[in-house]
Design an enzyme around this catalytic site. Sequence first.
Site, PDB file in Angstrom:
ATOM      1  CE1 TYR A  33       1.136  -0.338   4.372  1.00 31.48           C
ATOM      2  CE2 TYR A  33       0.115   1.834   4.373  1.00 31.48           C
ATOM      3  CZ  TYR A  33       0.924   0.893   4.971  1.00 31.48           C
ATOM      4  OH  TYR A  33       1.535   1.182   6.156  1.00 31.48           O
ATOM      5  CE  LYS A 149       3.186   3.051   3.055  1.00 32.09           C
ATOM      6  NZ  LYS A 149       3.268   3.082   4.518  1.00 32.09           N
ATOM      7  CD  GLU A 182       9.984   1.913  10.377  1.00 29.86           C
ATOM      8  OE1 GLU A 182       9.795   2.879   9.623  1.00 29.86           O
ATOM      9  OE2 GLU A 182       9.907   0.729  10.003  1.00 29.86           O
ATOM     10  CG  LEU A 207       8.298   2.345   4.757  1.00 28.56           C
ATOM     11  CD1 LEU A 207       8.111   1.084   3.919  1.00 28.56           C
ATOM     12  CD2 LEU A 207       6.960   3.007   5.015  1.00 28.56           C
TER      13      LEU A 207
HETATM   14  N1  PMP Z   1       7.475   3.840   8.922  1.00 26.55           N
HETATM   15  C1  PMP Z   1       6.359   3.111   8.916  1.00 26.55           C
HETATM   16  C2  PMP Z   1       6.355   1.779   9.582  1.00 26.55           C
HETATM   17  C3  PMP Z   1       5.191   3.605   8.294  1.00 26.55           C
HETATM   18  O1  PMP Z   1       4.077   2.870   8.281  1.00 26.55           O
HETATM   19  C4  PMP Z   1       5.216   4.891   7.698  1.00 26.55           C
HETATM   20  C5  PMP Z   1       3.985   5.491   7.078  1.00 26.55           C
HETATM   21  N2  PMP Z   1       3.492   4.768   6.025  1.00 26.55           N
HETATM   22  C6  PMP Z   1       6.410   5.617   7.730  1.00 26.55           C
HETATM   23  C7  PMP Z   1       7.525   5.064   8.343  1.00 26.55           C
HETATM   24  C8  PMP Z   1       6.509   6.979   7.088  1.00 26.55           C
HETATM   25  O2  PMP Z   1       6.535   6.841   5.689  1.00 26.55           O
HETATM   26  P1  PMP Z   1       6.033   8.007   4.747  1.00 26.55           P
HETATM   27  O3  PMP Z   1       6.814   9.205   5.100  1.00 26.55           O
HETATM   28  O4  PMP Z   1       6.321   7.519   3.381  1.00 26.55           O
HETATM   29  O5  PMP Z   1       4.576   8.186   5.030  1.00 26.55           O
END
Ligand code: PMP
Length: 291
Positions: A33, A149, A182, A207
Amino acid sequence: MARIAYVNGRYVPHASAQVHIDDRGYQFADSVYEVCEIVDGMMIDRTGHLDRLDRSLGELAMGWPLDRSALARVMIEVARRNRVRDGLVYVQVSRGVAPRDHPFPPAATRPAIVITARRVDPAAVARKAAAGVAVITVPDNRWERVDIKTTGLLPNVLAKQQALDSGAAEAWLVDADGMVTEGASTNAWIVTGQGTLVTRPARSGILRGITRATVLRAATDLGLEVEERPFSVGEAHGAREAFMTSATSRVMPVVAIDGRPVANGHPGQTAMALRAAYLDAAEKTPLGRTR
Ligand code: PMP
């Protein structure tokens, strides 16, 4: 106004939108996603999100459900049909519908796609950022491929709920070496006593946040010192500032970690400066007039 969802080629009322019970996303979390922010009628970093979707699909040997440029257009169209000027677009692709069995289904199985959009009140997010949020630290018990993701988010869901149950907004996940990886749905950052911005390298354990990448560019624009390296829970507790990034929260100051205030317990200057500089550093695709 009735919300509209895009499901496998059709725009349907959100309230009655359905996927098949044999969808592999439902059966196995065999799906990926993306979440893209919309700010004042502009889609933020769509190219970055589509590049990451391409990578996630590739890592799982999944095909695109429709070609990339068509998918990009549908994202805009779903936002328009839902009259979202500020909010989020959600894209989910699964390996498709097939009788439940672990191996990949026959090659002819078409990937399934859902795209939805919803409004978010920008004033509410701005108020949250002005106050800052609390986080707790919890063990990171996810699999190794968190760079993909996928919708297999159960550890993230449990960590987030634990945070909420303890009065915090986010859980920072900690690896076996005591290093923060994270957040449950955000990337984690600190600012050291010397004013250096620190965030874990994208190599492993996180991620590769699209917001993270844009904030790194914004930091360079602001002339900030940046170190991409792991940081420990102890270092976070003693940091001058902390914050988290994601498409849904942009740059969100963290004012408490595990119940202890970060510095004076107020949003830090660097976090607020990056929050202000973020949109300038981002790619912005106009939606056109929302109907
Ligand atoms: N880490 C994780 C585990 C996430 O789910 C997300 C949000 N999707 C992020 C980091 C931040 O990613 P982004 O800046 O692309 O939204």
